[in-house]
Design a protein around this motif. Structure first.
Motif, mmCIF file in Angstrom:
data_model
loop_
_atom_site.group_PDB
_atom_site.id
_atom_site.type_symbol
_atom_site.label_atom_id
_atom_site.label_comp_id
_atom_site.label_asym_id
_atom_site.label_seq_id
_atom_site.Cartn_x
_atom_site.Cartn_y
_atom_site.Cartn_z
ATOM 1 N N ARG A 197 -4.264 0.766 3.974
ATOM 2 C CA ARG A 197 -3.653 0.213 4.984
ATOM 3 C C ARG A 197 -2.187 -0.225 4.290
ATOM 4 O O ARG A 197 -1.219 -0.049 4.633
ATOM 5 N N GLN A 198 -2.371 -0.748 2.937
ATOM 6 C CA GLN A 198 -1.214 -1.109 1.966
ATOM 7 C C GLN A 198 -0.467 -0.110 1.620
ATOM 8 O O GLN A 198 0.850 0.019 1.691
ATOM 9 N N HIS A 200 -0.215 2.700 3.454
ATOM 10 C CA HIS A 200 0.417 2.968 4.557
ATOM 11 C C HIS A 200 1.953 2.388 4.639
ATOM 12 O O HIS A 200 2.891 2.735 4.980
ATOM 13 N N MET A 201 1.732 1.037 4.747
ATOM 14 C CA MET A 201 2.867 -0.206 4.898
ATOM 15 C C MET A 201 3.894 0.438 4.103
ATOM 16 O O MET A 201 4.986 0.436 4.410
ATOM 17 N N VAL A 202 3.563 0.448 2.567
ATOM 18 C CA VAL A 202 4.532 0.667 1.545
ATOM 19 C C VAL A 202 5.253 2.107 1.844
ATOM 20 O O VAL A 202 6.458 2.112 1.859
ATOM 21 N N ILE B 162 -3.836 -8.180 5.010
ATOM 22 C CA ILE B 162 -3.581 -7.161 4.157
ATOM 23 C C ILE B 162 -2.266 -7.143 3.446
ATOM 24 O O ILE B 162 -1.693 -6.988 2.426
ATOM 25 N N LEU B 166 -0.677 -7.888 -0.239
ATOM 26 C CA LEU B 166 0.175 -7.234 -1.020
ATOM 27 C C LEU B 166 1.355 -8.002 -1.372
ATOM 28 O O LEU B 166 1.699 -7.826 -2.673
ATOM 29 N N TRP B 209 6.078 -1.348 11.299
ATOM 30 C CA TRP B 209 4.519 -1.537 11.466
ATOM 31 C C TRP B 209 4.272 -1.708 12.951
ATOM 32 O O TRP B 209 4.776 -2.622 13.595
#
Lengths: 213, 213
Positions: A197-198, A200-202, B162, B166, B209
């Motif tokens: 998920r991280q 993905h976010m980045v 999450i 990060l 997101w």
DNA sequence: CTTGTCGGTGTACAGACGTACACCCAAACT
DNA sequence: AGTTTGGGTGTACGTCTGTACACCGACAAG
């Protein structure tokens, strides 16, 4: 049965490296005694010097070895078994490949990742320096890697390095956690999900990015 | 001039904590000798036990103290001198406040941040555990903090954690770098720029997101 | 004024530490 | 066959480690 001299030497050398890697897990390389290593290997303390000048020098070899494992992981993350058809597929393939490489490679060399995590900050000065240098190289490699994907034109060289730093930091942290998780399947699954998920976010943020503001 | 007994005790207690924090910079708390601390403070080794049961216990106090500094930093990052007018202004204010807090607070307690960075992975087991726990608390606090900003409704509780993980990882890494940079102004500036841009990237990704995919 | 508390002292010991030195002996070279 | 090389041994040293024990003397409480 008979062993050549170089073979025998290499064998005890390996035994020393393995013993040191194992023993320094208790605290850190900086607190590891030459005598303890010798005892674990089954040789007399002074025989240590036949192979290494000091614990620090041994540490540099362990850094080399550990980053060998890390580079193997990175190579796996870069290789795609089926070439992505479009940008969207590439995006997903990158995330999948990276996280899969993480969870399959880290447990196979978990002592190496724990070593990097520990000694990066707490090891002897030359070891810290070597690890720092290796990580910088990896960030640079990743930056040039990202520069090649379609749509990376809007990224300045500086920003590519900054993005690479963010990604390496996050993924290394997950690698270290994974290396500490052992075989607790639930913990491993949670780390895997977090890493995925991280990423993905980045990357979603990255797609939106424009260095020209 | 005359000093009460409790005052005097507190004074040498502080001296021990300071000496330990300074001396363990060479390697790590796990490699720190009780005798070395005593010598630095100017007391006889056995007097150490009047204040701490062991080096590990001393380490737990140093963890407490170090996270005091970190929480001060976080409080500064959360307080806005002029309330942001709109979402765009809030976004910029969050980034500015966080990075400013980083570069003004870290140098004032750099030994604490180096301590956290080192002992997190290499310290005695109870110290590692304490640091890990504190970091988890901070991530949770940050997650509930983010949940309060407008537009955070699309974020699931898991994803908030999450994201917080990060952010804490990235910013802690920069804090550690900053604490190692000393007063080399160019290095400080580069770290500051990196932290700012990474926050930008992540938050831009966050705005995009949607936990429902 | 007496008594007790307690931070700090000094001595002492057994064990671990790094390392210098002289030695051994089997494989490797000439 | 004779000689050299080099991994491994054993002893020995001075230093540093944690900690047990008996002791001191000033402040605090009675």
């Amino acid at each position: 049965m008979t062993e050549s001299r170089v073979e025998r030497k290499e064998r005890t050398r390996r035994a020393i490296l393995d013993a040191a890697l194992e023993l320094c897990e208790a605290h850190t390389l900086a607190a590891l005694s030459l005598r303890a290593v010798a005892k674990e290997v089954g040789i007399v303390p002074t025989a240590f010097y036949r192979h290494f000048e000091s614990i620090d020098e041994l540490g540099l070899d362990l850094v080399e070895e550990s980053f060998g494992s890390l580079r193997e992981l990175l190579r796996a993350a870069r290789t795609f078994d089926t070439p992505p058809a479009n940008d969207r597929a590439l995006f997903l393939a990158v995330v999948d490949n990276s996280v899969n490489a993480l969870v399959t490679h880290v447990p196979k060399a978990d002592r190496h990742y724990r070593f990097i995590g520990r000694e990066r900050m707490a090891g002897p000065a030359p070891v810290r320096e070597a690890i720092r240098h290796q990580l910088e190289l990896i960030e640079r490699e990743l930056a040039t890697d990202i520069a090649r994907v379609p749509g990376a034109g809007r990224w300045s060289a500086d920003d590519l390095l900054i993005l690479a730093n963010l990604l390496v930091n996050a993924m290394l942290s997950h690698a270290e956690e994974l290396a500490l998780a052992g075989d607790r399947a639930d913990v491993v699954r949670r780390i895997e999900a977090t890493a995925r998920r991280q990423l993905h976010m980045v990357l979603i943020g990255a797609l939106q990015w424009d260095s020209e503001r």
